[in-house]
Design an enzyme around this catalytic site. Structure first.
Site, mmCIF file in Angstrom:
data_model
loop_
_atom_site.group_PDB
_atom_site.id
_atom_site.type_symbol
_atom_site.label_atom_id
_atom_site.label_comp_id
_atom_site.label_asym_id
_atom_site.label_seq_id
_atom_site.Cartn_x
_atom_site.Cartn_y
_atom_site.Cartn_z
ATOM 1 N N CYS A 1 32.163 14.371 22.787
ATOM 2 C CA CYS A 1 31.252 13.496 23.156
ATOM 3 C C CYS A 1 31.869 11.918 23.494
ATOM 4 O O CYS A 1 32.552 11.472 24.378
ATOM 5 C CB CYS A 1 30.106 13.389 22.029
ATOM 6 S SG CYS A 1 28.750 12.670 22.928
ATOM 7 N N HIS B 1 29.039 18.308 20.572
ATOM 8 C CA HIS B 1 28.993 17.871 19.051
ATOM 9 C C HIS B 1 29.676 19.458 18.323
ATOM 10 O O HIS B 1 28.347 19.612 17.720
ATOM 11 C CB HIS B 1 28.004 17.391 18.581
ATOM 12 C CG HIS B 1 27.970 15.970 18.917
ATOM 13 N ND1 HIS B 1 28.742 14.925 18.143
ATOM 14 C CD2 HIS B 1 27.338 15.238 19.715
ATOM 15 C CE1 HIS B 1 28.422 13.587 18.907
ATOM 16 N NE2 HIS B 1 27.635 13.976 19.823
ATOM 17 N N GLU C 1 31.004 19.578 15.647
ATOM 18 C CA GLU C 1 30.831 19.496 14.154
ATOM 19 C C GLU C 1 29.651 19.364 13.624
ATOM 20 O O GLU C 1 29.342 19.451 12.466
ATOM 21 C CB GLU C 1 31.669 18.058 14.073
ATOM 22 C CG GLU C 1 30.901 16.675 14.286
ATOM 23 C CD GLU C 1 30.731 16.377 15.721
ATOM 24 O OE1 GLU C 1 31.031 17.238 16.477
ATOM 25 O OE2 GLU C 1 30.044 15.271 16.113
#
Ligand code: GLN
Length: 200
Positions: free
Chosen positions: A86, A179, A181
């Site tokens: 991002c 994202h 994560e």
């Protein structure tokens, strides 16, 4: 085979701002040593670097203030493994529309910032990513960028149904508009660690 005696890979996660602790937690599940990086000297001895999502202007400014911009540019030029997610993708790009700060210029991609506009600020969608195989990967997009143009040396790893590129690889660098994560799915981090281990 015993892995004793083989040093665990060390991955640094830029921790100026943004979603760095989530990256560290996910990487630690994959048997690597993961550390926050705030100072240039903390780049020493690393095998790979993650530039997380957050606010690209803030991360970029703080990188400069802490003397990280040039060292990270240098690492990228030497082929050091870097994963940008991002805001991290925005910072890795060569050109960015809507950013009043010089990006690192490490990857030959042009990126549009906050590209999906206000109406679709954030969304989730399943992505087909051939390099990690089935099932599709849940892409979490938060004020995400997308890739407007990619040079010849860049491999687009995933596209939205409308054809827009949202994941790319160039050499040992990987840029993701979303994202990974924030999902419980470690496959893209594992893919990056494959690059760190010298795989294709
Ligand atoms: N739009 C943000 C920026 O320009 C990126 C958003 C994110 O990293 N989730 O920095």
């Amino acid at each position: 085979m015993s892995t004793r005696g083989i040093r665990a890979k060390k991955i640094g996660v830029l921790a100026q701002q943004g979603a760095f602790s989530e990256h560290i937690a996910l990487l630690r599940r994959l048997d690597v040593e993961a550390f926050p990086v705030r100072l240039a000297k903390e780049l020493e001895g690393l095998d790979g670097l993650v530039i997380p999502g957050g606010e690209s202007t803030t991360i970029g400014k703080l990188m400069k203030e802490y003397g990280l911009t040039e060292p990270v540019r240098g690492l990228a030029k030497e082929g050091f493994p870097i994963l940008g997610t991002c805001a991290g993708m925005i910072l890795l790009a060569k050109r960015v529309s809507g950013l009043n700060l010089e990006p690192l210029g490490a990857m030959d991609i042009e990126v549009k910032r906050s590209a999906f506009g206000r109406q679709v600020d954030s969304f989730e969608t399943d992505l087909e990513i051939p390099v990690i195989g089935e099932p599709p990967f849940r892409g979490v997009f938060i004020r995400a960028p997308f890739i407007e143009r990619a040079g010849d040396g860049v491999e687009i790893l995933a596209r939205l149904p409308n054809g827009v590129g949202v994941a790319a690889r160039q050499g040992n660098m990987v840029a993701l508009a979303f994202h990974p994560e924030l999902t419980n799915d470690p496959r893209l981090h594992a893919y990056f660690l494959g690059i760190v281990h010298g795989g294709r």
